[in-house]
Design an enzyme around this catalytic site. Structure first.
Site, short mmCIF file in Angstrom:
data_model
loop_
_atom_site.label_atom_id
_atom_site.label_comp_id
_atom_site.label_asym_id
_atom_site.label_seq_id
_atom_site.Cartn_x
_atom_site.Cartn_y
_atom_site.Cartn_z
N SER A 1 -28.48 3.18 2.25
CA SER A 1 -27.58 2.67 1.20
C SER A 1 -28.39 2.51 -0.08
O SER A 1 -29.63 2.39 -0.03
CB SER A 1 -27.04 1.30 1.62
OG SER A 1 -26.34 0.68 0.56
N TYR B 1 -28.12 -7.64 4.50
CA TYR B 1 -27.77 -6.21 4.47
C TYR B 1 -28.86 -5.42 3.75
O TYR B 1 -29.32 -4.40 4.24
CB TYR B 1 -26.41 -6.02 3.79
CG TYR B 1 -25.90 -4.60 3.79
CD1 TYR B 1 -25.48 -3.99 4.98
CD2 TYR B 1 -25.82 -3.87 2.61
CE1 TYR B 1 -24.99 -2.68 4.97
CE2 TYR B 1 -25.34 -2.57 2.60
CZ TYR B 1 -24.93 -1.97 3.79
OH TYR B 1 -24.45 -0.68 3.77
#
Ligand code: NAP
Length: 231
Positions: free
Chosen positions: A134, A147
């Site tokens: 990501s 995250y």
């Protein structure tokens, strides 16, 4: 470019989102695909497709899936780590449950799969690993520290795989998108859905990453759906 025909690729998180789009794209391109899912609902049957249960939080499940893939196809030339979660774990959260789950699914799951398939990727001489990381693995843009920690770790894992597998022809890439129009961003309003990156376009990039020759590889591929300074 490598020939996709009869290359065996394992894809985790294959029932939904980016993983599912990847399975569809790879099948259309002629790959043999082993799809790791917790729930097979919605996946069409195809003679070139094996659908097998895979839960990223379970080592036996990873072992079973790799074993079933080898039993069916006899080899593994590619692994796409698409399974992932984005539960929220802030720096100040005292309860570490979400942090532990992020670590288990987003980091330990991919690392275990790589450990299990690396000998097979090495045996074929041009194995490939694509980790769906990501932009949150490149910068910290919100309060979900857990995250970002997990995605920075997945990018680090990608570089570790490159080092360990390079001499055997194994190449690893970290795919780093921003917002993608999947279930994961169902509640996001910062970017209109139609302006988010589409899963099918990421599947196209993953196919390319899987097929690039060993002397023209991409270690990190950053994908923007909106302007980000420096990324
Ligand atoms: N969407 C975005 O904006 C975005 C941006 C950057 C990176 N990513 C990354 O892209 C990857 C795929 O996300 P997505 O957007 O496709 O999300 P998604 O539509 O929510 O799909 C997530 C996938 O991961 C699977 N999964 C979750 N927990 C699992 C577990 N314990 N074991 C096995 N599979 C599990 C899910 O399986 P079930 O169907 O069984 O739940 C599902 O197939 C993730 O790693 C995510 O972090 C997403």
């Amino acid at each position: 470019m490598l020939d996709p025909t009869d290359r065996v690729v394992m894809v985790s998180g294959a029932a939904r989102g980016i993983g599912r789009a990847t399975v569809e794209r790879l099948l259309a391109a002629g790959f043999l695909v082993s799809a790791g899912v917790r729930d097979a609902r919605g996946l069409r049957s195809d003679t070139r497709l094996l659908v097998h249960r895979y839960d990223a939080e379970s080592l036996p499940s990873a072992q079973d899936w790799v074993g079933a893939t080898l039993a069916r196809f006899g080899r593994v030339q590619g692994l796409v780590n698409g399974a992932g979660i984005n539960t929220i774990a802030r720096v100040t959260d005292e309860d570490e449950t979400a942090l532990d789950q992020l670590w288990a699914v987003n980091v330990k799951g991919p690392m275990r799969l790589v450990r299990l398939v690396l000998p097979h990727l090495a045996a074929c001489g041009d194995g490939r690993v694509i980790n769906v990381a990501s932009l949150s693995g490149k910068r910290v843009a919100n309060e979900n520290a857990g995250y970002a920690l997990s995605k920075f770790a997945l990018v680090a894992l990608t570089h570790a795989i490159r080092r360990e597998g390079w001499s055997a022809g194994v190449r690893a890439s970290a795919l780093c998108p921003g917002f993608v129009a999947t279930d994961m961003t169902a509640g996001v309003t910062a970017v209109p859905r139609q302006d988010m990156t589409q899963p099918a376009d990421l599947a196209r990039l993953i196919e390319t990453l899987l097929l690039l020759p060993s002397n023209a590889v991409v270690s990190e591929l950053l994908v923007n759906c909106r302007l980000e300074t420096m990324l």
